[in-house]
Scaffold this active site. Structure first.
Site, mmCIF file in Angstrom:
data_model
loop_
_atom_site.group_PDB
_atom_site.id
_atom_site.type_symbol
_atom_site.label_atom_id
_atom_site.label_comp_id
_atom_site.label_asym_id
_atom_site.label_seq_id
_atom_site.Cartn_x
_atom_site.Cartn_y
_atom_site.Cartn_z
ATOM 1 N N HIS A 1 -11.821 -43.857 -29.353
ATOM 2 C CA HIS A 1 -11.790 -44.885 -28.303
ATOM 3 C C HIS A 1 -10.701 -45.931 -28.526
ATOM 4 O O HIS A 1 -10.392 -46.698 -27.607
ATOM 5 C CB HIS A 1 -13.138 -45.595 -28.199
ATOM 6 C CG HIS A 1 -14.250 -44.738 -27.690
ATOM 7 N ND1 HIS A 1 -14.151 -43.993 -26.538
ATOM 8 C CD2 HIS A 1 -15.502 -44.496 -28.192
ATOM 9 C CE1 HIS A 1 -15.289 -43.334 -26.346
ATOM 10 N NE2 HIS A 1 -16.110 -43.612 -27.338
ATOM 11 N N ASP B 1 -16.762 -34.816 -28.200
ATOM 12 C CA ASP B 1 -17.692 -35.936 -28.285
ATOM 13 C C ASP B 1 -18.298 -36.179 -26.902
ATOM 14 O O ASP B 1 -17.673 -35.912 -25.873
ATOM 15 C CB ASP B 1 -16.926 -37.179 -28.753
ATOM 16 C CG ASP B 1 -17.832 -38.346 -29.109
ATOM 17 O OD1 ASP B 1 -18.081 -38.555 -30.308
ATOM 18 O OD2 ASP B 1 -18.277 -39.065 -28.190
ATOM 19 N N ASP C 1 -22.592 -36.269 -30.817
ATOM 20 C CA ASP C 1 -23.568 -37.047 -30.056
ATOM 21 C C ASP C 1 -23.952 -36.403 -28.733
ATOM 22 O O ASP C 1 -24.709 -36.980 -27.961
ATOM 23 C CB ASP C 1 -23.082 -38.486 -29.834
ATOM 24 C CG ASP C 1 -21.600 -38.582 -29.527
ATOM 25 O OD1 ASP C 1 -20.956 -37.536 -29.347
ATOM 26 O OD2 ASP C 1 -21.081 -39.711 -29.490
ATOM 27 N N HIS D 1 -18.675 -38.864 -25.404
ATOM 28 C CA HIS D 1 -17.916 -39.903 -24.710
ATOM 29 C C HIS D 1 -16.461 -39.474 -24.564
ATOM 30 O O HIS D 1 -15.908 -38.827 -25.451
ATOM 31 C CB HIS D 1 -17.965 -41.221 -25.484
ATOM 32 C CG HIS D 1 -19.346 -41.712 -25.783
ATOM 33 N ND1 HIS D 1 -19.983 -41.453 -26.986
ATOM 34 C CD2 HIS D 1 -20.204 -42.442 -25.040
ATOM 35 C CE1 HIS D 1 -21.186 -42.014 -26.963
ATOM 36 N NE2 HIS D 1 -21.342 -42.613 -25.803
#
Length: 347
Positions: A125, A162, A250, A164
């Site tokens: 990120h 991931d 995740d 995200h």
């Protein structure tokens, strides 16, 4: 069995914040699971070296690096409600980036075919100028840029599974025609980026970004379909010399943050896609860098399964099992159809 390297260090535990989900126990659980698995003696263990600031500046602004370093020197603080800094975090962030760089060096410079940088904090990120989403320095981006500029790797593919979207990695390479960034992620979900329409800079790198935003509840079947019908043909057309994986776990059904339904077996299937593509396209060279994953049992089981695969072994039985749930396959097929019609690497 193939030779595989892991790069990690107990020093990563020093970056931790009471009450946060991204804390030292994540890597503690992974280390314990590796010991229990019996893989410890089969893996080559290397201690990472901190990345030099010049390597960080190849992907980040001097201002961001100064802010992280200063906040740590003041004893710590928070960039936002998600992203913290402790007194040790600057040193640890440099070490995490250095581990990713070391993984690339291991794969590019010897008979080692695979390497896994087991690091924290995660990185995908972190944008050129902003720390966010638990991430301070974009570890995989630092390593990919190092591979380009220091090791002469002409084409790098980064696959991010991931839960995200890896917005930071996308931003760093959005105008780079020599890096293909592919992301499968839950949508709509944090950080709100990663739409189908984001395909790379229209002038310099159109088609070098491939986003697959997936509906909540996508599980093993849906992800396998996307990797088979979207990720695989895109990489085959791009022809990378190195494959790098932002390995965030995740998306597991038990994860407290993610709304997806992957199992340990499902993640192993994704990794097998990547290993097969690495064998086909770039002499087996593949680097994995740890990102998210916040259920400790699922995270450690996924990492152990991944390491077994890197060693040329079967991933082993799934110790947690799958969560039975209908998958939104019609919506997934519509996404695939849209990408085939619009994306330059799939047309």
């Amino acid at each position: 069995m193939s030779s595989s390297v892991i790069l990690t260090d107990p020093s990563f535990d020093a970056h931790t914040w009471h009450g946060h989900v991204e804390i030292a126990s994540r890597l503690v659980a992974i280390r314990q699971a590796i010991t229990r698995s019996g893989l410890h003696q089969q893996l080559q263990h290397r201690f990472p070296q901190p990345a030099a600031e010049a390597l960080l500046e190849a992907v980040h602004t001097p201002r961001l690096l100064r802010l992280v370093r200063q906040m740590a020197s003041y004893g710590g603080g928070q960039f936002d409600s998600d992203t913290y800094v402790t007194a040790d975090s600057w040193d640890i962030a440099c070490l995490a980036a250095g581990a990713a760089v070391g993984a690339v060096e291991a794969v590019a410079g010897s008979s080692v075919r695979h390497a896994f940088a087991l690091v924290r904090p995660p990185g995908h990120h972190a944008t050129p100028g902003q720390a966010m989403g638990f991430c301070l320095i974009n570890n995989i981006a630092v390593a990919a840029r190092y591979a380009q500029r220091q090791l002469g790797v002409q084409r790098v593919a980064i696959v991010d599974y991931d839960v995200h979207h890896g917005n930071g990695t996308q931003d760093i390479f959005y105008d780079d025609p020599h890096v293909l960034f592919c992301s499968t992620h839950a949508a709509p979900f944090y950080p709100g980026t990663g739409s189908l329409a984001e395909m790379g800079d229209r002038v310099d790198a159109l088609g070098q970004t491939l986003n697959v935003p997936l509906p909540f509840g996508t599980g093993d079947r849906g992800y396998a379909t996307v990797f088979r019908e979207v990720i695989t043909p895109a990489l085959q057309r791009f022809q990378p010399e190195l494959i790098m994986v932002s390995a965030g776990y995740d998306g597991h059904w038990s994860d407290p943050l993610g709304p997806m339904m992957l199992s340990v077996d499902g993640f192993a299937a994704l990794n097998q896609h990547m290993l097969d593509l690495a064998d086909e396209l770039c002499d087996g060279r593949m680097v994995m860098v740890l990102e998210g994953g916040y259920n400790l049992e699922a995270l450690s089981a996924c990492v152990v399964a991944s390491l077994r695969q890197l060693l040329g072994m079967a991933p082993g039985p799934d110790p947690i099992g799958a969560m039975s749930s209908p998958e939104p396959m019609e919506e997934i097929e519509q996404i695939i159809t849209t990408l085939r019609a619009r994306h330059p690497l799939l047309g």
